[in-house]
Design an enzyme around this catalytic site. Structure first.
Site, short mmCIF file in Angstrom:
data_model
loop_
_atom_site.label_atom_id
_atom_site.label_comp_id
_atom_site.label_asym_id
_atom_site.label_seq_id
_atom_site.Cartn_x
_atom_site.Cartn_y
_atom_site.Cartn_z
N CYS A 162 0.87 9.90 19.97
CA CYS A 162 1.64 11.04 19.48
C CYS A 162 2.84 10.60 18.63
CB CYS A 162 2.10 11.94 20.62
SG CYS A 162 3.07 11.10 21.89
N HIS A 167 5.81 13.31 25.32
CA HIS A 167 5.06 13.66 24.11
C HIS A 167 6.03 13.88 22.96
CE1 HIS A 167 1.80 15.16 21.69
NE2 HIS A 167 2.37 16.36 21.57
#
Length: 232
Positions: free
Chosen positions: A17, A119
């Site tokens: 990510c 994330h």
């Protein structure tokens, strides 16, 4: 009537990510590669068996130190935003974009594991509007204009588990131009920024006026987007 912007949007692969967030920020495929980020990890912590800046399995999961070092290679800086401040204090005309760090569940295939990961999500402006370019989304999520972005950031930062990083050019960081110069003392002693509409917006939403004078060329003149969306 303005045409719909073509937006480059990398989709989630493994634990990459941070890589997707960087490429989505610069709106270009391969602005960075996994091998480049791995090289940064090795440079940050050389001669170690387990590198603390990435997943021990080599799948990604890069930390903020890697993102900061990558941005510095492009003449940019990532500045941690103090959640005690009002996002209205941000001078959006001098900001390249935002990287939001949020908690995320971890999956192995279709199986949800009892693990919590972090994330990375990019938020940036494209042709006058701000978009959430989360690599876990099927497509970019429209946030809206400057006032919509400020409201969105306020909502996100109400969570203690979320952190915001402001991406600016090194010149803007050195001169502290990413915050509005005029700050009011609000109720309760908190600083409240005087939010003004970005110079990149025009009164007519259908005809955005682009002014890149305050933006670093390394940020790819972030409103001039002519890239196709990629699925990975």
């Amino acid at each position: 009537m303005s045409s719909k912007p073509q937006i480059y949007h990398e989709k989630q692969v493994k634990e990459l990510c941070a890589l997707h967030a960087l490429n989505n920020l610069f709106q270009t495929r391969n602005t960075f590669s996994k091998s480049e980020l791995d090289t940064i990890c090795s440079r940050l912590s050389p001669n170690v068996w387990i590198n603390p800046h990435r997943s021990m399995l080599g799948l990604g999961n890069y930390d903020i130190n890697v993102i900061m070092a990558a941005l510095q290679k492009k003449g940019c800086e990532a500045i941690w935003f103090d959640k005690r401040k009002d996002p209205g204090c941000l001078d959006l005309s001098n900001i390249c974009g935002f990287i939001l760090n949020v908690p995320s569940d971890y999956k192995l295939g279709f199986v949800m594991l009892p693990l919590r990961r972090r994330h990375w999500i990019t938020i940036r402006q494209i042709q006058g509007n701000f978009y959430n370019l989360d690599s876990k989304l099927d497509s970019p999520q429209l946030i809206g204009r400057s006032s919509d972005l400020i409201a969105y950031l306020k909502e996100q930062l109400e969570s203690k588990e979320k952190e915001l990083f402001v991406v600016v050019s090194q010149e803007v960081e050195e001169k502290q131009l990413w915050m509005n110069q005029f700050i009011l003392q609000g109720n309760g002693g908190h600083e409240v920024g005087i939010h003004r509409e970005s110079a990149l917006e025009s009164p007519d939403d259908s005809s955005p006026v682009c002014d890149f004078s305050n933006r670093d060329a390394e940020c790819l003149r972030l409103n001039e987007v002519n890239c196709v969306r990629e699925n990975f």
